[in-house]
Every structure is written in C-alpha cells, then in structure tokens.
Enzyme design. Structure first.
Site, PDB file in Angstrom:
ATOM      1  N   PHE A 153       0.817  -1.226   0.000  1.00  0.00           N
ATOM      2  CA  PHE A 153       0.000   0.000   0.000  1.00  0.00           C
ATOM      3  C   PHE A 153       0.844   1.266   0.000  1.00  0.00           C
ATOM      4  O   PHE A 153       0.379   2.332  -0.385  1.00  0.00           O
ATOM      5  CB  PHE A 153      -0.948  -0.001   1.216  1.00  0.00           C
ATOM      6  CG  PHE A 153      -0.290   0.435   2.507  1.00  0.00           C
ATOM      7  CD1 PHE A 153      -0.133   1.787   2.810  1.00  0.00           C
ATOM      8  CD2 PHE A 153       0.193  -0.492   3.423  1.00  0.00           C
ATOM      9  CE1 PHE A 153       0.485   2.203   3.984  1.00  0.00           C
ATOM     10  CE2 PHE A 153       0.823  -0.094   4.585  1.00  0.00           C
ATOM     11  CZ  PHE A 153       0.969   1.264   4.867  1.00  0.00           C
ATOM     12  N   LYS A 177      -1.140  -7.045  -9.215  1.00  0.00           N
ATOM     13  CA  LYS A 177      -2.111  -7.155  -8.110  1.00  0.00           C
ATOM     14  C   LYS A 177      -1.715  -6.093  -7.094  1.00  0.00           C
ATOM     15  O   LYS A 177      -0.819  -6.293  -6.275  1.00  0.00           O
ATOM     16  CB  LYS A 177      -2.016  -8.567  -7.509  1.00  0.00           C
ATOM     17  CG  LYS A 177      -3.267  -9.092  -6.829  1.00  0.00           C
ATOM     18  CD  LYS A 177      -3.817  -8.242  -5.726  1.00  0.00           C
ATOM     19  CE  LYS A 177      -3.048  -8.329  -4.442  1.00  0.00           C
ATOM     20  NZ  LYS A 177      -3.516  -7.344  -3.418  1.00  0.00           N
ATOM     21  N   SER A 230       5.348  -6.946   3.376  1.00  0.00           N
ATOM     22  CA  SER A 230       5.932  -7.241   4.685  1.00  0.00           C
ATOM     23  C   SER A 230       6.729  -8.553   4.625  1.00  0.00           C
ATOM     24  O   SER A 230       6.496  -9.397   3.758  1.00  0.00           O
ATOM     25  CB  SER A 230       4.814  -7.340   5.722  1.00  0.00           C
ATOM     26  OG  SER A 230       3.893  -8.331   5.297  1.00  0.00           O
ATOM     27  N   CYS A 285       9.357   1.924   3.392  1.00  0.00           N
ATOM     28  CA  CYS A 285      10.274   0.814   3.704  1.00  0.00           C
ATOM     29  C   CYS A 285      11.679   1.338   3.925  1.00  0.00           C
ATOM     30  O   CYS A 285      12.530   0.630   4.429  1.00  0.00           O
ATOM     31  CB  CYS A 285      10.274  -0.208   2.592  1.00  0.00           C
ATOM     32  SG  CYS A 285      10.872   0.486   1.066  1.00  0.00           S
ATOM     33  N   GLU A 385       8.859  -4.048  13.088  1.00  0.00           N
ATOM     34  CA  GLU A 385       8.651  -2.952  12.134  1.00  0.00           C
ATOM     35  C   GLU A 385       7.297  -2.327  12.473  1.00  0.00           C
ATOM     36  O   GLU A 385       6.252  -2.957  12.308  1.00  0.00           O
ATOM     37  CB  GLU A 385       8.626  -3.484  10.695  1.00  0.00           C
ATOM     38  CG  GLU A 385       8.454  -2.369   9.686  1.00  0.00           C
ATOM     39  CD  GLU A 385       8.306  -2.861   8.240  1.00  0.00           C
ATOM     40  OE1 GLU A 385       7.705  -3.931   8.022  1.00  0.00           O
ATOM     41  OE2 GLU A 385       8.771  -2.156   7.336  1.00  0.00           O
TER      42      GLU A 385
HETATM   43  P1  NAD Z   1       1.548  -6.617   3.018  1.00  0.00           P
HETATM   44  O1  NAD Z   1       2.591  -7.663   3.121  1.00  0.00           O
HETATM   45  O2  NAD Z   1       0.422  -6.638   3.994  1.00  0.00           O
HETATM   46  O3  NAD Z   1       0.862  -6.645   1.562  1.00  0.00           O
HETATM   47  C1  NAD Z   1       1.619  -6.641   0.390  1.00  0.00           C
HETATM   48  C2  NAD Z   1       0.827  -7.355  -0.702  1.00  0.00           C
HETATM   49  O4  NAD Z   1       0.599  -8.703  -0.315  1.00  0.00           O
HETATM   50  C3  NAD Z   1      -0.548  -6.740  -0.965  1.00  0.00           C
HETATM   51  O5  NAD Z   1      -0.801  -6.729  -2.349  1.00  0.00           O
HETATM   52  C4  NAD Z   1      -1.496  -7.670  -0.226  1.00  0.00           C
HETATM   53  O6  NAD Z   1      -2.768  -7.745  -0.825  1.00  0.00           O
HETATM   54  C5  NAD Z   1      -0.790  -9.000  -0.312  1.00  0.00           C
HETATM   55  N1  NAD Z   1      -1.074  -9.870   0.847  1.00  0.00           N
HETATM   56  C6  NAD Z   1      -1.338  -9.467   2.127  1.00  0.00           C
HETATM   57  N2  NAD Z   1      -1.535 -10.541   2.913  1.00  0.00           N
HETATM   58  C7  NAD Z   1      -1.378 -11.634   2.131  1.00  0.00           C
HETATM   59  C8  NAD Z   1      -1.451 -13.043   2.381  1.00  0.00           C
HETATM   60  N3  NAD Z   1      -1.723 -13.531   3.590  1.00  0.00           N
HETATM   61  N4  NAD Z   1      -1.241 -13.887   1.358  1.00  0.00           N
HETATM   62  C9  NAD Z   1      -0.966 -13.419   0.120  1.00  0.00           C
HETATM   63  N5  NAD Z   1      -0.895 -12.091  -0.166  1.00  0.00           N
HETATM   64  C10 NAD Z   1      -1.086 -11.216   0.829  1.00  0.00           C
HETATM   65  O7  NAD Z   1       2.304  -5.202   3.056  1.00  0.00           O
HETATM   66  P2  NAD Z   1       1.670  -3.749   3.135  1.00  0.00           P
HETATM   67  O8  NAD Z   1       1.142  -3.533   4.513  1.00  0.00           O
HETATM   68  O9  NAD Z   1       0.789  -3.492   1.988  1.00  0.00           O
HETATM   69  O10 NAD Z   1       2.983  -2.860   2.922  1.00  0.00           O
HETATM   70  C11 NAD Z   1       3.853  -2.506   3.946  1.00  0.00           C
HETATM   71  C12 NAD Z   1       5.033  -3.467   4.031  1.00  0.00           C
HETATM   72  O11 NAD Z   1       5.738  -3.475   2.796  1.00  0.00           O
HETATM   73  C13 NAD Z   1       6.056  -3.030   5.060  1.00  0.00           C
HETATM   74  O12 NAD Z   1       6.500  -4.175   5.741  1.00  0.00           O
HETATM   75  C14 NAD Z   1       7.168  -2.405   4.227  1.00  0.00           C
HETATM   76  O13 NAD Z   1       8.438  -2.418   4.825  1.00  0.00           O
HETATM   77  C15 NAD Z   1       7.125  -3.273   3.020  1.00  0.00           C
HETATM   78  N6  NAD Z   1       7.747  -2.621   1.883  1.00  0.00           N
HETATM   79  C16 NAD Z   1       8.978  -3.050   1.504  1.00  0.00           C
HETATM   80  C17 NAD Z   1       9.634  -2.441   0.452  1.00  0.00           C
HETATM   81  C18 NAD Z   1      10.994  -2.904   0.034  1.00  0.00           C
HETATM   82  O14 NAD Z   1      11.469  -2.436  -0.975  1.00  0.00           O
HETATM   83  N7  NAD Z   1      11.641  -3.798   0.740  1.00  0.00           N
HETATM   84  C19 NAD Z   1       9.017  -1.389  -0.225  1.00  0.00           C
HETATM   85  C20 NAD Z   1       7.749  -0.984   0.175  1.00  0.00           C
HETATM   86  C21 NAD Z   1       7.115  -1.609   1.243  1.00  0.00           C
END
Ligand code: NAD
Length: 500
Positions: A153, A177, A230, A285, A385
C-alpha cells in the site's frame, strides 16, 4: 461530506471488467475516515482468465520489434509526466500521504520508465567471432512470458513502476495485483499504457487478497513474480512461487538505522532524522525508525529533534501539512498500541503524537510524530517494524557498538551514517550488512539505473528491483554457437567438441 463509494474494478485486455464480484472490500480516505471506494476482489477463476488474456497478448508483444516497443515506452513516459498531478491526487486520496510526497513517488517511478526506454541498449547481447575456427558464438536475452507484480500500500504508484516498464520493455506481459488499501493510482497508471499504444492484454490489473495472490503464485502460465510487502508475506510468496517453478524476487519489511557519530553536523542529522522518520507518516520501507546516537551527543541530538517536532503539522494531505494520516484505522490502532507498549517497556516517551491536534476530519486515522529515547534492543518498539511515525533513539558507546547493533538486526534494507570522517564512513559502507547505504543521506533510495533491494529478511531471492537486475530478472539468456561458411565435415566423432 460522505458520498456514495465509487466502484473500483479490474483492468483486463485493455478494458475495465464488467462482471459482478462476489466479494468486495472498502477503500477509505484516511484524512476523513470516509469509505470512498468499493473494490472488487477477484476469485481464483477470474485470475486464471486474466492470466490467459495476458498469455495470449504476450505472444505478439514478444515478437514486436524493439523499435516499436521503445516508441510505446516513450509515449508512456510522456503521458505519465503529463498526468503526474492527477496520479498524485489519487494517491493522497487513498493513502493519505501529503501531495508533494505523492508527486515525489510518481517522479521516482517515471525515472524507471526513462531507464526502460533504453531497452535496445540494455538487452544487447555479446558476439564473439571465430571462437573456434569459423565458429561464432553470441548471446541473446529473451522475455519470460506473463509476469506477476504484487505490490504494497505504501507506494501505490512507484513500487509497480519499479517493475512494469522494464518487464514490458523487455517483451513480457504483466498482471499487477496492487494493494487492496489504495488501488486507484495503479489502475490509472495502467490505463496510460493503452493510451501509449500498448496492445490490449499486455498490461492487466487484478484486485484481490490472498485468494488472488495464491492464484498468481501457482498458475502455470505465470513465469515470474515480483513482490513487495511485509517480511512474513514476502517469505511466503518466495517459498510458494519458487515451489511452483517460478523466478521470484520478494522484497520484505525493514527496520532502518541511522548512526550518528560525535563529529556529525547535528543540525543536518536532526533534519535528516525528522524527514526520514516522519515523511509519509513513517510508512516507507526506507523510513528511519531507529536513530543510533553515540552517547556523548545523544542529549543534544534529542533536544534538536524535539525542537523540530514541535513545528510539524499533521493533517489532510491536500492542505499543505508536513505529514498525513495513517492508511487505515486498523493500522493506526496497531501503531498506537506500540506507543503504549514502549511506555510499558520503560522507554522514555519524549514526544507523544497521540496528543497532537490534526488538520483534518474527526474520524481520520491520525497519530502525530512520536519520539522515544533510551530504547533498548529488547523492546518491541525496536524489534518490530512499526511502520508509523514513531522514532526510537538508542544510545551506544562507540561506532563499533552501533555497527554491531545494526548488523545483529534481522532486517537489512537501508541504513545511514552521519559523520564528517571519511574514513569512518568508508569503514561503515564496507562493514554494514545492509543492501542500501547512505553517507550523510538519510533515505538512500538508488536511482533507477542502479538496483533497489535489501539484504537478510528484507529480500528473498537473488535479484534486486530495477536497474540491470530488473532487465536480467525479466529476461533469460540464450547462447548460440554457429558455423556457416565451409562447414568442415570431420566425419563421425563422438568426442566432446573442442575448440581449434
Ligand atoms: P503486506 O505484506 O500486507 O501486503 C503486500 C501485498 O501482499 C498486498 O498486495 C497484499 O494484498 C498481499 N497480501 C497481504 N496478505 C497476504 C497473504 N496472507 N497472502 C498473500 N498475499 C497477501 O504489506 P503492506 O502492509 O501493503 O505494505 C507494507 C510493508 O511493505 C512493510 O512491511 C514495508 O516495509 C514493506 N515494503 C517493503 C519495500 C521494500 O522495498 N523492501 C518497499 C515498500 C514496502
């Protein structure tokens, strides 16, 4: 004033989906708390249809000349530049970050489109004449097929743009997605591809939750998966998709440290810590969440931070504030629970963002900038985090103790050192176990022609995002050994071919 939520749906084959969804989810304006959108969530069957659409479109696209593909890339770049303010407004409306910051993320995404416009140069192979007598050897790179991008997000436009221009330029079809929390910017950017002349079906967007993600991770026609989110989900995506034979890069969460040495310019360091800690409400991130200060300057640094935090305005991202709300009420509550945990665990709460006044709706998802001092590595506010506007100061005795602390952390996304000592900075860049390092630069996000990626629990897979890593990720190599002139007829010889 609340209005009827808008329908937000899938984009497949160049058109918005006109079916009826069995499941939907709510999208909010975080500054008002209003439900502004109702998002269609795809079933596994619908994901299968989208992948088939992409697979069919891919065959012609993979055979489209580099000259024509480059024209589409240039047109897309121009359209994105022309519409960047519209895209930024969509981001602010669903994510909450302030408009300037939203515009900044679109601009960083635009830079990847610019990089990908050089694809003829980037995909060039090598050629060796006369590797053996009258035998030439050359290498080519070819696209993979359908690739999936699953994004978080916090950068609803930039993170998809880290991947999609390179994937498309190198001849693949894409199924994106996006996050279900703020999906509209991704759809708006995807529609620009059609305007830019990309054939229908090469770029598709499917919305959904775990069901849609699982369908992509296991579909036989999806050849590669680029994931950002995450750490627990990144690990799951990596393990599931590789078990299904796919190429995977899965970027995970972070806990980024900024180490301040006693000789640093403390005003510069304080500005940097505030900008990197509270920009986008800490939902980056690459946000700095752990400020590691050498004891002798810690009191002075905390005082400078506190002075600056008094001047920050938190409110609706369209009103010129410094910081916006958190993305959802549930996330705000989670972040607030960490503030309570920090107090309970004995950290010193220097600035309490729960008490701030906010320039936005009463029901907005607010939490002001929050500062803890005397945080120790055992506390949950350091271990986890938090992904919110909570900055923790940890005090260390020396450079070595600071470095050990950073290297002991399971995450390794970004880090920064603030010092005037070039030798110390050089030691740090060499010794720190983190993928992206800033020297007097708090958010060292690499430019598009370098690659973005962390180490340890911040990335699963071998390749980072964009730059040449991106080109290699979305293509596979082939080496051809050829003999044309005067083929020598050496007769039968079952020995291993040797060069002469
Ligand atoms: P998230 O892991 O909750 O979601 C990311 C994606 O995975 C979304 O599209 C979501 O729909 C999907 N998803 C969520 N739960 C799932 C599940 N159980 N099974 C399959 N798919 C699932 O992350 P978020 O809250 O949207 O974003 C924040 C996180 O992203 C933070 O941890 C941040 O550090 C990380 N992030 C990392 C980077 C990087 O470059 N390393 C960059 C941006 C964000």
């Amino acid at each position: 004033m609340s209005t009827e939520p808008a329908r937000i749906t899938h984009l497949m084959g160049g058109r918005l989906w006109d079916g009826t969804s069995e499941r939907t989810s709510e999208v909010f304006n975080p500054a008002s708390g209003d439900v502004t959108g109702r998002l269609d969530l795809a079933s596994a069957d619908l994901v299968g249809e989208v992948v088939t659409t992409a697979r069919t479109a891919w065959e012609a696209w993979a055979n489209t000349s580099l000259a024509k593909r480059t024209q589409v890339l240039f047109a897309f770049r121009e359209l994105l530049n022309a519409r960047k303010h519209e895209i930024a407004a969509l981001i602010t409306a669903e994510h909450g970050k302030v408009l300037d910051d939203a515009l900044g993320e679109v601009t960083r995404g635009l830079e990847v489109a610019e990089f990908a416009s050089g694809i003829p140069q980037l995909m060039k192979g090598g050629f060796t004449e006369n590797a053996s007598t009258k035998v030439d050897v050359y290498s080519i790179r070819q696209p993979l097929g359908v690739v999936a991008v699953i994004s978080p997000f916090n950068f609803p436009a930039m993170v998809p743009l880290w991947f999609i221009p390179i994937a498309i330029a190198s001849g693949n079809a894409v199924v994106l997605k996006p996050s279900e929390k703020d999906p509209s910017a991704a759809v708006a950017v995807a529609r620009l591809w059609t305007e830019a002349g990309l054939p229908d079906g090469v770029m598709n967007v499917v919305h959904g939750d775990k069901e849609a993600v699982d369908a992509l991770l296991t579909h036989p026609d999806v050849r590669a998966v680029s994931f950002v989110g995450s750490t627990p989900i990144a690990r799951y995506v990596y393990e599931t998709a590789t078990a299904h034979g796919k190429r995977v890069q899965a970027l995970g969460g972070a806990k980024n440290h900024m180490l301040v040495l006693p000789d640093a310019d403390l005003d510069l360091a304080a500005d940097a810590a505030i900008n990197a800690g509270f920009g986008s409400a800490g939902e980056r991130c690459m946000a700095i969440s752990a400020l590691v200060a050498v004891d002798t300057i810690a009191d002075e640094l905390v005082e400078k931070l506190t002075d600056r935090m008094r001047k920050l305005r938190t409110g609706d991202g369209t009103r010129g504030c410094d910081m916006g709300p958190l993305v959802t009420g549930a996330h705000r509550d989670r972040v607030t629970s960490y503030v309570e945990a920090g107090v309970g665990e004995g950290a010193a709460l220097v600035v309490d963002g729960r008490k701030d006044e906010f320039d936005g709706g009463d029901q907005g998802f607010w939490l002001g900038p929050t500062l803890f001092d005397n945080v120790t590595p055992q506390m949950s506010i350091y271990r986890d985090e938090i992904f919110g506007p909570v900055l923790s100061v940890l005090r260390v005795k020396s450079y070595e103790e600071g470095l050990d602390l950073i290297n002991a952390n399971p995450y390794g996304n970004g880090t920064a050192i603030f010092t005037k000592d070039g030798g110390a900075a050089r030691r740090f860049q060499n010794q720190v176990e983190v993928g992206m390092v800033g020297i007097n630069v708090p958010i060292p996000v690499p430019v598009s022609y370098y690659s973005f990626g962390g180490w340890k629990d911040s990335l699963f897979g071998d390749t980072h995002a964009h730059g040449m890593d991106g080109v290699h990720f979305y293509t596979r190599g082939k080496v051809v050994t050829s003999r044309w002139l005067d083929p020598s007829h050496g007769g039968l010889n079952l020995g291993f071919p040797q060069n002469d």
